[in-house]
Design a protein around this motif. Structure first.
Motif, PDB file in Angstrom:
ATOM      1  N   MET A 114       0.839  -1.185  -0.120  1.00  0.00           N
ATOM      2  CA  MET A 114      -0.024  -0.106   0.173  1.00  0.00           C
ATOM      3  C   MET A 114       0.890   1.184  -0.064  1.00  0.00           C
ATOM      4  SD  MET A 114      -3.130   0.800  -0.022  1.00  0.00           S
ATOM      5  CE  MET A 114      -4.042  -0.829   0.339  1.00  0.00           C
ATOM      6  N   PRO A 115       0.758   2.130  -0.890  1.00  0.00           N
ATOM      7  CA  PRO A 115       1.477   3.443  -1.110  1.00  0.00           C
ATOM      8  C   PRO A 115       1.361   4.172   0.212  1.00  0.00           C
ATOM      9  CG  PRO A 115      -0.163   3.593  -2.541  1.00  0.00           C
ATOM     10  CD  PRO A 115      -0.430   2.188  -2.105  1.00  0.00           C
ATOM     11  N   GLU A 116       2.289   4.950   0.477  1.00  0.00           N
ATOM     12  CA  GLU A 116       2.304   5.909   1.448  1.00  0.00           C
ATOM     13  C   GLU A 116       1.719   7.183   1.302  1.00  0.00           C
ATOM     14  OE1 GLU A 116       3.536   5.666   4.904  1.00  0.00           O
ATOM     15  OE2 GLU A 116       4.138   3.558   4.466  1.00  0.00           O
ATOM     16  N   LEU A 117       0.947   7.804   2.158  1.00  0.00           N
ATOM     17  CA  LEU A 117       0.093   9.112   1.900  1.00  0.00           C
ATOM     18  C   LEU A 117       1.095  10.038   2.566  1.00  0.00           C
ATOM     19  CD1 LEU A 117      -2.337  10.700   0.968  1.00  0.00           C
ATOM     20  CD2 LEU A 117      -3.105   9.998   2.905  1.00  0.00           C
ATOM     21  N   GLY A 161      -9.124   2.333   5.321  1.00  0.00           N
ATOM     22  CA  GLY A 161      -9.564   2.270   4.152  1.00  0.00           C
ATOM     23  C   GLY A 161      -9.611   3.817   3.757  1.00  0.00           C
ATOM     24  N   ILE A 162      -9.894   4.652   4.435  1.00  0.00           N
ATOM     25  CA  ILE A 162     -10.297   6.055   4.191  1.00  0.00           C
ATOM     26  C   ILE A 162      -8.840   6.696   3.581  1.00  0.00           C
ATOM     27  CG2 ILE A 162     -10.687   8.606   4.822  1.00  0.00           C
ATOM     28  CD1 ILE A 162     -12.729   7.152   6.816  1.00  0.00           C
ATOM     29  N   ARG A 163      -7.988   6.508   4.441  1.00  0.00           N
ATOM     30  CA  ARG A 163      -6.325   6.764   3.950  1.00  0.00           C
ATOM     31  C   ARG A 163      -5.844   5.938   2.793  1.00  0.00           C
ATOM     32  NH1 ARG A 163      -3.228   9.666   7.227  1.00  0.00           N
ATOM     33  NH2 ARG A 163      -1.440   8.759   6.478  1.00  0.00           N
ATOM     34  N   ALA A 164      -6.332   4.646   2.611  1.00  0.00           N
ATOM     35  CA  ALA A 164      -5.842   4.039   1.355  1.00  0.00           C
ATOM     36  C   ALA A 164      -6.406   4.535  -0.044  1.00  0.00           C
ATOM     37  CB  ALA A 164      -6.242   2.537   1.659  1.00  0.00           C
ATOM     38  N   VAL A 165      -7.778   5.116   0.128  1.00  0.00           N
ATOM     39  CA  VAL A 165      -8.139   5.663  -1.257  1.00  0.00           C
ATOM     40  C   VAL A 165      -7.400   6.898  -1.479  1.00  0.00           C
ATOM     41  CG1 VAL A 165      -9.881   7.003  -0.227  1.00  0.00           C
ATOM     42  CG2 VAL A 165     -10.098   5.851  -2.656  1.00  0.00           C
ATOM     43  N   ALA A 166      -7.255   7.854  -0.524  1.00  0.00           N
ATOM     44  CA  ALA A 166      -6.493   8.877  -0.373  1.00  0.00           C
ATOM     45  C   ALA A 166      -4.757   8.835  -1.069  1.00  0.00           C
ATOM     46  CB  ALA A 166      -6.351   9.676   0.840  1.00  0.00           C
ATOM     47  N   ALA A 167      -4.091   7.525  -0.508  1.00  0.00           N
ATOM     48  CA  ALA A 167      -2.867   7.141  -1.194  1.00  0.00           C
ATOM     49  C   ALA A 167      -2.710   6.882  -2.383  1.00  0.00           C
ATOM     50  CB  ALA A 167      -2.345   5.982  -0.151  1.00  0.00           C
ATOM     51  N   ALA A 168      -3.927   6.101  -2.783  1.00  0.00           N
ATOM     52  CA  ALA A 168      -3.959   5.409  -4.151  1.00  0.00           C
ATOM     53  C   ALA A 168      -4.265   6.717  -5.283  1.00  0.00           C
ATOM     54  CB  ALA A 168      -5.422   4.840  -4.571  1.00  0.00           C
ATOM     55  N   ALA A 224      -9.750   7.854  -7.750  1.00  0.00           N
ATOM     56  CA  ALA A 224      -9.402   6.589  -7.325  1.00  0.00           C
ATOM     57  C   ALA A 224     -10.602   6.122  -6.386  1.00  0.00           C
ATOM     58  CB  ALA A 224      -7.900   6.894  -6.349  1.00  0.00           C
ATOM     59  N   THR A 225     -10.457   4.694  -6.267  1.00  0.00           N
ATOM     60  CA  THR A 225     -11.481   4.226  -5.345  1.00  0.00           C
ATOM     61  C   THR A 225     -10.860   2.721  -4.925  1.00  0.00           C
ATOM     62  OG1 THR A 225     -13.923   3.397  -5.579  1.00  0.00           O
ATOM     63  CG2 THR A 225     -12.382   2.930  -7.314  1.00  0.00           C
ATOM     64  N   LEU A 226     -11.817   1.913  -4.261  1.00  0.00           N
ATOM     65  CA  LEU A 226     -11.390   0.821  -3.572  1.00  0.00           C
ATOM     66  C   LEU A 226     -12.054  -0.477  -3.989  1.00  0.00           C
ATOM     67  CD1 LEU A 226     -10.974   1.860   0.165  1.00  0.00           C
ATOM     68  CD2 LEU A 226      -9.051   1.814  -1.755  1.00  0.00           C
ATOM     69  N   ALA A 227     -11.489  -1.458  -3.893  1.00  0.00           N
ATOM     70  CA  ALA A 227     -12.030  -2.682  -4.113  1.00  0.00           C
ATOM     71  C   ALA A 227     -11.896  -3.842  -3.206  1.00  0.00           C
ATOM     72  CB  ALA A 227     -11.744  -3.232  -5.578  1.00  0.00           C
ATOM     73  N   THR A 228     -12.424  -4.914  -3.381  1.00  0.00           N
ATOM     74  CA  THR A 228     -12.035  -6.149  -2.339  1.00  0.00           C
ATOM     75  C   THR A 228     -12.656  -7.442  -3.000  1.00  0.00           C
ATOM     76  OG1 THR A 228     -12.490  -7.089   0.097  1.00  0.00           O
ATOM     77  CG2 THR A 228     -14.413  -6.283  -1.010  1.00  0.00           C
ATOM     78  N   PRO A 229     -11.742  -8.638  -2.853  1.00  0.00           N
ATOM     79  CA  PRO A 229     -12.166  -9.710  -3.717  1.00  0.00           C
ATOM     80  C   PRO A 229     -13.748 -10.222  -3.219  1.00  0.00           C
ATOM     81  CG  PRO A 229      -9.777  -9.970  -2.610  1.00  0.00           C
ATOM     82  CD  PRO A 229     -10.566  -8.588  -2.065  1.00  0.00           C
ATOM     83  N   ILE A 230     -14.033 -10.659  -4.107  1.00  0.00           N
ATOM     84  CA  ILE A 230     -15.514 -11.617  -3.914  1.00  0.00           C
ATOM     85  C   ILE A 230     -15.014 -13.015  -3.881  1.00  0.00           C
ATOM     86  CG2 ILE A 230     -17.541 -12.348  -5.207  1.00  0.00           C
ATOM     87  CD1 ILE A 230     -17.766  -9.611  -6.674  1.00  0.00           C
ATOM     88  N   ILE A 280      -9.077   5.772 -13.444  1.00  0.00           N
ATOM     89  CA  ILE A 280      -9.594   5.786 -12.188  1.00  0.00           C
ATOM     90  C   ILE A 280      -8.533   4.801 -11.909  1.00  0.00           C
ATOM     91  CG2 ILE A 280     -11.347   5.085 -10.387  1.00  0.00           C
ATOM     92  CD1 ILE A 280     -13.513   5.941 -12.697  1.00  0.00           C
ATOM     93  N   ALA A 281      -7.744   5.024 -10.612  1.00  0.00           N
ATOM     94  CA  ALA A 281      -6.924   4.136 -10.036  1.00  0.00           C
ATOM     95  C   ALA A 281      -7.696   3.214  -8.929  1.00  0.00           C
ATOM     96  CB  ALA A 281      -5.800   4.871  -9.260  1.00  0.00           C
ATOM     97  N   VAL A 282      -7.438   2.001  -8.769  1.00  0.00           N
ATOM     98  CA  VAL A 282      -8.033   1.079  -7.923  1.00  0.00           C
ATOM     99  C   VAL A 282      -7.076   0.424  -6.866  1.00  0.00           C
ATOM    100  CG1 VAL A 282      -9.643  -0.940  -7.616  1.00  0.00           C
ATOM    101  CG2 VAL A 282      -9.991   0.610  -9.831  1.00  0.00           C
ATOM    102  N   ALA A 283      -7.280   0.521  -5.470  1.00  0.00           N
ATOM    103  CA  ALA A 283      -6.532  -0.087  -4.810  1.00  0.00           C
ATOM    104  C   ALA A 283      -7.388  -1.085  -3.962  1.00  0.00           C
ATOM    105  CB  ALA A 283      -6.032   0.861  -3.680  1.00  0.00           C
ATOM    106  N   LEU A 284      -6.750  -2.304  -3.560  1.00  0.00           N
ATOM    107  CA  LEU A 284      -7.352  -2.980  -2.812  1.00  0.00           C
ATOM    108  C   LEU A 284      -7.621  -2.577  -1.484  1.00  0.00           C
ATOM    109  CD1 LEU A 284      -5.909  -6.636  -3.931  1.00  0.00           C
ATOM    110  CD2 LEU A 284      -8.330  -5.683  -4.328  1.00  0.00           C
ATOM    111  N   THR A 285      -8.641  -2.572  -0.453  1.00  0.00           N
ATOM    112  CA  THR A 285      -8.925  -1.957   0.855  1.00  0.00           C
ATOM    113  C   THR A 285      -8.019  -2.689   1.631  1.00  0.00           C
ATOM    114  OG1 THR A 285     -10.352  -1.590   2.760  1.00  0.00           O
ATOM    115  CG2 THR A 285     -10.872  -3.606   1.296  1.00  0.00           C
TER     116      THR A 285
END
Length: 259
Positions: free
Chosen positions: A1-4, A113-120, A129-135, A229-234
């Protein structure tokens, strides 16, 4: 996960008369208005500022003295993004400001998770940017209320849909009751976004595209217009939000379980 490594703002759209749960921001969860829980999640994430964009003075009053700022916005906005674009004007954010759109019905949104989408957003250089999670369950993949997405090799969104994506031709020919092994992951979209404030204003000014109108998914407007749109895994699970009275009752049971 990238640093913010830059400050960010969290903006929470909180329309009072939600169609499926009127008065939603003021509905009580654990004896306190729902919108207060969401604002506390944003503050816990370390946001430089937290703004709530609402159309009702009653929502503004319950936020008084809670460490957040309130933007009184018009009642007729078609979407949360439109409401936040007006909030951006009221707040006077510069075009480069990093803004996280946290939905006003996410009382358990994890600060990580809030910080993760900002970092993405910060690390990608994209406007959104937004977030995703495996189904993990086939029933979730086939549920039209669960939004799915596919990404490219860099992790940017290719498409969002209510339909099952990607379609595993051979696996689903055998059975639709279990998820087949797939080279491409099955991903559920988590409805939290980060934007640059300048793009937020630009996005709200775009007309809804054909894909957005077809799927009723606002984020498709950006893809159809050619934006990335960048996507990061939560990094942690996002408990479900509150859309209905049944959701609110489930949220209360979840809160009781945490006590």
């Amino acid at each position: 996960m990238p640093e913010l490594n830059e400050p960010f703002v969290v903006a929470i759209p909180a329309r009072h008369d939600a169609s499926r749960l009127p008065g939603k921001p003021l509905r009580l969860l654990g004896g306190r208005p729902l919108v207060l829980h969401v604002a506390e999640r944003a503050l816990a994430a370390g946001a430089h500022q937290v703004w709530v964009a609402t159309d009702d003075e009653r929502v503004a009053r319950v936020l008084d003295g809670q460490g957040v700022q309130v933007a009184m916005t018009a009642t007729g906005h078609a979407s949360g993004s439109d409401r936040l674009a007006e909030c951006a004007r009221i707040a006077g954010w510069g075009d480069g400001a990093l803004v996280v759109n946290l939905q006003g019905d996410e009382p358990f949104a994890p600060p990580e998770g809030i910080r993760a989408v900002a970092a993405a957003l910060s690390s990608s250089g994209h406007p959104m940017a937004t977030l995703a999670t495996p189904i993990e369950q086939a029933a979730q993949l086939f549920d039209p209320n669960t939004v799915k997405l596919v990404t490219d090799a860099r992790g940017d969104a290719l498409y969002f849909s209510r339909a099952p994506l990607p379609w595993h031709r051979d696996g689903f020919a055998r059975s639709r009751q279990v998820l087949p092994e797939s080279a491409a992951p099955f991903l559920r979209h988590i409805g939290i976004y980060a934007y640059r404030a300048g793009f937020l204003r630009q996005f709200a000014a775009l007309p809804p595209g054909r894909l957005e109108r077809t799927e009723s998914l606002e984020q498709l407007r950006a893809l159809e217009a050619g934006f990335r749109i960048a996507v990061a895994l939560t990094p942690v699970a996002f408990p479900p939000g509150v859309d209905t009275l049944e959701d609110l009752e489930r949220a209360q049971r979840h809160l009781d379980g945490l006590a």
